[in-house]
Design a protein around this motif. Structure first.
Motif, PDB file in Angstrom:
ATOM      1  N   LEU A 179      46.985 -55.123   3.319  1.00 48.48           N
ATOM      2  CA  LEU A 179      47.928 -55.970   4.058  1.00 48.48           C
ATOM      3  C   LEU A 179      49.154 -55.181   4.474  1.00 48.48           C
ATOM      4  O   LEU A 179      49.606 -55.263   5.628  1.00 48.48           O
ATOM      5  N   SER A 180      49.695 -54.406   3.550  1.00 45.52           N
ATOM      6  CA  SER A 180      50.868 -53.598   3.875  1.00 45.52           C
ATOM      7  C   SER A 180      50.561 -52.597   4.977  1.00 45.52           C
ATOM      8  O   SER A 180      51.358 -52.411   5.913  1.00 45.52           O
ATOM      9  N   GLY A 181      49.401 -51.935   4.914  1.00 45.88           N
ATOM     10  CA  GLY A 181      49.038 -50.959   5.933  1.00 45.88           C
ATOM     11  C   GLY A 181      48.893 -51.585   7.310  1.00 45.88           C
ATOM     12  O   GLY A 181      49.355 -51.024   8.310  1.00 45.88           O
ATOM     13  N   VAL A 182      48.284 -52.755   7.373  1.00 45.49           N
ATOM     14  CA  VAL A 182      48.118 -53.440   8.662  1.00 45.49           C
ATOM     15  C   VAL A 182      49.473 -53.837   9.231  1.00 45.49           C
ATOM     16  O   VAL A 182      49.740 -53.669  10.439  1.00 45.49           O
ATOM     17  N   LEU A 183      50.361 -54.348   8.382  1.00 48.86           N
ATOM     18  CA  LEU A 183      51.689 -54.752   8.854  1.00 48.86           C
ATOM     19  C   LEU A 183      52.479 -53.551   9.353  1.00 48.86           C
ATOM     20  O   LEU A 183      53.175 -53.623  10.376  1.00 48.86           O
ATOM     21  N   LEU A 184      52.380 -52.425   8.646  1.00 50.94           N
ATOM     22  CA  LEU A 184      53.091 -51.224   9.095  1.00 50.94           C
ATOM     23  C   LEU A 184      52.509 -50.712  10.411  1.00 50.94           C
ATOM     24  O   LEU A 184      53.250 -50.233  11.280  1.00 50.94           O
ATOM     25  N   TRP A 185      51.193 -50.793  10.568  1.00 47.95           N
ATOM     26  CA  TRP A 185      50.578 -50.358  11.831  1.00 47.95           C
ATOM     27  C   TRP A 185      51.047 -51.224  12.988  1.00 47.95           C
ATOM     28  O   TRP A 185      51.212 -50.737  14.111  1.00 47.95           O
ATOM     29  N   ARG A 186      51.299 -52.490  12.732  1.00 45.82           N
ATOM     30  CA  ARG A 186      51.786 -53.388  13.776  1.00 45.82           C
ATOM     31  C   ARG A 186      53.213 -53.050  14.200  1.00 45.82           C
ATOM     32  O   ARG A 186      53.653 -53.484  15.264  1.00 45.82           O
ATOM     33  N   ARG A 187      53.924 -52.291  13.384  1.00 44.43           N
ATOM     34  CA  ARG A 187      55.288 -51.861  13.748  1.00 44.43           C
ATOM     35  C   ARG A 187      55.269 -50.555  14.549  1.00 44.43           C
ATOM     36  O   ARG A 187      56.314 -49.964  14.793  1.00 44.43           O
ATOM     37  N   ALA A 188      54.108 -50.096  14.964  1.00 44.10           N
ATOM     38  CA  ALA A 188      53.994 -48.771  15.583  1.00 44.10           C
ATOM     39  C   ALA A 188      54.869 -48.643  16.820  1.00 44.10           C
ATOM     40  O   ALA A 188      55.585 -47.648  16.995  1.00 44.10           O
ATOM     41  N   ARG A 189      54.831 -49.630  17.702  1.00 39.37           N
ATOM     42  CA  ARG A 189      55.609 -49.531  18.935  1.00 39.37           C
ATOM     43  C   ARG A 189      57.108 -49.477  18.642  1.00 39.37           C
ATOM     44  O   ARG A 189      57.848 -48.700  19.254  1.00 39.37           O
ATOM     45  N   GLU A 190      57.547 -50.284  17.684  1.00 37.84           N
ATOM     46  CA  GLU A 190      58.968 -50.297  17.334  1.00 37.84           C
ATOM     47  C   GLU A 190      59.383 -48.979  16.679  1.00 37.84           C
ATOM     48  O   GLU A 190      60.482 -48.467  16.924  1.00 37.84           O
ATOM     49  N   LEU A 191      58.516 -48.427  15.837  1.00 36.63           N
ATOM     50  CA  LEU A 191      58.822 -47.136  15.218  1.00 36.63           C
ATOM     51  C   LEU A 191      58.867 -46.025  16.260  1.00 36.63           C
ATOM     52  O   LEU A 191      59.687 -45.109  16.160  1.00 36.63           O
ATOM     53  N   ASP A 192      57.991 -46.106  17.268  1.00 36.03           N
ATOM     54  CA  ASP A 192      58.035 -45.132  18.356  1.00 36.03           C
ATOM     55  C   ASP A 192      59.362 -45.211  19.102  1.00 36.03           C
ATOM     56  O   ASP A 192      59.970 -44.182  19.434  1.00 36.03           O
ATOM     57  N   ALA A 193      59.817 -46.421  19.361  1.00 33.71           N
ATOM     58  CA  ALA A 193      61.094 -46.588  20.056  1.00 33.71           C
ATOM     59  C   ALA A 193      62.252 -46.078  19.205  1.00 33.71           C
ATOM     60  O   ALA A 193      63.214 -45.497  19.729  1.00 33.71           O
ATOM     61  N   LEU A 194      62.145 -46.258  17.896  1.00 35.75           N
ATOM     62  CA  LEU A 194      63.220 -45.833  17.006  1.00 35.75           C
ATOM     63  C   LEU A 194      63.365 -44.312  16.981  1.00 35.75           C
ATOM     64  O   LEU A 194      64.447 -43.789  16.681  1.00 35.75           O
ATOM     65  N   LEU A 195      62.280 -43.580  17.283  1.00 41.30           N
ATOM     66  CA  LEU A 195      62.363 -42.124  17.330  1.00 41.30           C
ATOM     67  C   LEU A 195      63.346 -41.638  18.384  1.00 41.30           C
ATOM     68  O   LEU A 195      63.873 -40.527  18.287  1.00 41.30           O
ATOM     69  N   LEU A 196      63.614 -42.467  19.410  1.00 42.24           N
ATOM     70  CA  LEU A 196      64.568 -42.097  20.457  1.00 42.24           C
ATOM     71  C   LEU A 196      66.015 -42.260  19.999  1.00 42.24           C
ATOM     72  O   LEU A 196      66.921 -41.754  20.658  1.00 42.24           O
ATOM     73  N   GLY A 197      66.233 -42.987  18.901  1.00 40.04           N
ATOM     74  CA  GLY A 197      67.574 -43.282  18.425  1.00 40.04           C
ATOM     75  C   GLY A 197      67.752 -44.782  18.289  1.00 40.04           C
ATOM     76  O   GLY A 197      67.067 -45.570  18.970  1.00 40.04           O
ATOM     77  N   GLU A 198      68.659 -45.203  17.430  1.00 40.83           N
ATOM     78  CA  GLU A 198      68.840 -46.625  17.196  1.00 40.83           C
ATOM     79  C   GLU A 198      69.380 -47.332  18.436  1.00 40.83           C
ATOM     80  O   GLU A 198      68.960 -48.450  18.748  1.00 40.83           O
ATOM     81  N   ALA A 199      70.328 -46.714  19.134  1.00 43.45           N
ATOM     82  CA  ALA A 199      70.888 -47.342  20.335  1.00 43.45           C
ATOM     83  C   ALA A 199      69.821 -47.497  21.412  1.00 43.45           C
ATOM     84  O   ALA A 199      69.701 -48.558  22.053  1.00 43.45           O
ATOM     85  N   GLU A 200      69.025 -46.458  21.617  1.00 37.92           N
ATOM     86  CA  GLU A 200      67.974 -46.515  22.615  1.00 37.92           C
ATOM     87  C   GLU A 200      66.926 -47.571  22.252  1.00 37.92           C
ATOM     88  O   GLU A 200      66.426 -48.303  23.106  1.00 37.92           O
ATOM     89  N   ALA A 201      66.564 -47.633  20.951  1.00 37.96           N
ATOM     90  CA  ALA A 201      65.590 -48.630  20.510  1.00 37.96           C
ATOM     91  C   ALA A 201      66.131 -50.044  20.729  1.00 37.96           C
ATOM     92  O   ALA A 201      65.394 -50.950  21.143  1.00 37.96           O
ATOM     93  N   PHE A 202      67.418 -50.242  20.491  1.00 41.90           N
ATOM     94  CA  PHE A 202      68.028 -51.555  20.706  1.00 41.90           C
ATOM     95  C   PHE A 202      67.945 -51.956  22.179  1.00 41.90           C
ATOM     96  O   PHE A 202      67.626 -53.100  22.517  1.00 41.90           O
ATOM     97  N   HIS A 203      68.212 -51.010  23.066  1.00 39.49           N
ATOM     98  CA  HIS A 203      68.149 -51.311  24.496  1.00 39.49           C
ATOM     99  C   HIS A 203      66.721 -51.556  24.966  1.00 39.49           C
ATOM    100  O   HIS A 203      66.506 -52.176  26.015  1.00 39.49           O
ATOM    101  N   LEU A 204      65.745 -51.058  24.191  1.00 35.02           N
ATOM    102  CA  LEU A 204      64.344 -51.320  24.519  1.00 35.02           C
ATOM    103  C   LEU A 204      63.843 -52.626  23.913  1.00 35.02           C
ATOM    104  O   LEU A 204      62.659 -52.944  24.015  1.00 35.02           O
ATOM    105  N   GLY A 205      64.744 -53.382  23.276  1.00 37.54           N
ATOM    106  CA  GLY A 205      64.392 -54.692  22.747  1.00 37.54           C
ATOM    107  C   GLY A 205      64.008 -54.711  21.286  1.00 37.54           C
ATOM    108  O   GLY A 205      63.457 -55.721  20.812  1.00 37.54           O
ATOM    109  N   VAL A 206      64.275 -53.645  20.542  1.00 36.74           N
ATOM    110  CA  VAL A 206      63.921 -53.582  19.127  1.00 36.74           C
ATOM    111  C   VAL A 206      65.105 -54.058  18.284  1.00 36.74           C
ATOM    112  O   VAL A 206      66.220 -53.558  18.444  1.00 36.74           O
TER     113      VAL A 206
END
Length: 350
Positions: free
Chosen positions: A219-246
């Motif tokens: 269950l934990s692994g599936v939930l973390l995999w579902r965060r993949a897009r948000e984690l990808d956006a976070l790699l750009l920086g917190e401000a950039e991820a926020f502007h991308l809707g995260v």
């Protein structure tokens, strides 16, 4: 633009697919090796025949070794290795730092303290049905430790790398001191159980443990995999991820909780098995790239393969005695961590 993106995606798929297939093959080979080796080695073909068909040449003792001991342990090694590696992958993405690891930022130590409380003070604690007392205490121990480290590492809204490591060291030291106090309060049986458990090993995994371990870590692994897009956006920086809707704060809370669930359950039944969550994602990131939708499944396969082979080696190196697999993973992982730390330090002062 669309054609270029499609070409890039096709090129990435061609590069990633062989890596995933190779990792899957390693998992299968590691599982077969686990079934064959041990204090009572078995011929591989004979072992597989005993499991998949009513082989008349299979002795009752051999069938018991395979079904009651080695098969649950093999499944446990796969699940624990995958859970630790995926947790490390998510932590590195969340903190945007290759040094982030459940054992380095306090999750494992906090979970160990929670499980230690359940071992030593079990008679004074509420007993949960289904053998869930130790996993629940380990989960909350890992969750509390992670939140403390995260709070201490935040400076003006940003996560400090130095603060992360220092806070993790401090919380781990505090948890270790508390575990030492528990050892002082324990009786002889509890002290032996606690000491062996802290070294890390898969010998305690049975069918009943697997019924708890598999669904919770899965269950934990599936939930973390579902965060993949948000984690990808976070790699750009917190401000950039926020502007991308995260929603960065909500993402951080969810990832920390899900990592604590996976690591807490794993630590509760196996003790501390270090460096799997650090080494595997770091090595695979260079092979499959930083996209978490691919990196998380690759880390799951890589962690499972690593722990399968490590446990097989730990069971045979000193046979008939058994070397705790946590010692072996630390011996393998510590040099990689030192090399990674040297590389990060060199880049910071370049």
């Amino acid at each position: 633009m669309t054609a270029a993106r499609a070409s890039l995606s096709a090129g990435t798929a061609r590069r990633v697919r062989p890596v995933l297939v190779g990792l899957a093959v390693l998992v299968v080979l590691g599982a077969l090796l686990q079934l064959a080796v041990g204090a009572a080695p078995l011929d591989l073909a004979h072992a597989v025949g005993c499991l998949v068909s009513p082989d008349p040449t299979c002795e009752p003792s051999e069938r018991y070794i395979l079904t009651a001991l080695r098969l649950p342990r093999t499944l446990g090694a796969m699940v624990v290795g995958a859970g630790l590696a995926v947790s490390g992958c998510a932590m590195q993405g969340l903190f945007r730092n290759p040094l982030a690891d459940p054992s380095l930022v306090g999750v494992s130590s906090g979970a160990a303290l929670g499980a230690g409380l359940a071992i030593v003070l079990g008679r004074a604690l509420p007993v949960l049905p289904g053998g869930l007392t130790q996993p629940v205490f380990a989960f909350f121990g890992g969750l509390v430790a992670t939140w403390i480290v995260h709070a201490l590492a935040r400076v003006r809204g940003q996560t400090s790398v130095v603060g992360l490591l220092l806070a993790g060291i401090a919380v781990s030291a505090l948890a270790s001191a508390a575990i030492g106090l528990l050892g002082y309060l324990a009786d002889d049986r509890q002290l032996r159980d606690l000491s062996l458990w802290l070294l890390g090993g898969l010998g305690g995994i049975t069918h009943s443990v697997g019924l708890i371990l598999v669904p919770l870590v899965g269950l934990s692994g599936v939930l973390l995999w579902r965060r993949a897009r948000e984690l990808d956006a976070l790699l750009l920086g917190e401000a950039e991820a926020f502007h991308l809707g995260v929603d960065v704060e909500r993402l951080r809370r969810r990832v920390i909780t899900e990592v604590a669930l996976a690591v807490g359950v794993c630590v509760a039944f196996t003790g501390i098995i270090g460096f799997v969550g650090l080494v595997v994602p770091h090595l695979l990131r260079g092979l499959v790239g930083p996209r978490h939708r691919v990196l998380i499944p690759a880390a799951a396969l890589g962690g499972a393969a690593l722990l399968l082979f490590a446990d097989a080696a730990a069971r045979t190196m000193l046979a008939p005695a058994e070397l705790p697999v946590g010692i072996l993973t630390s011996l393998l992982g510590a040099p990689v961590f030192l090399a990674l730390l040297a590389r990060v330090r060199a880049s910071e002062f370049a």
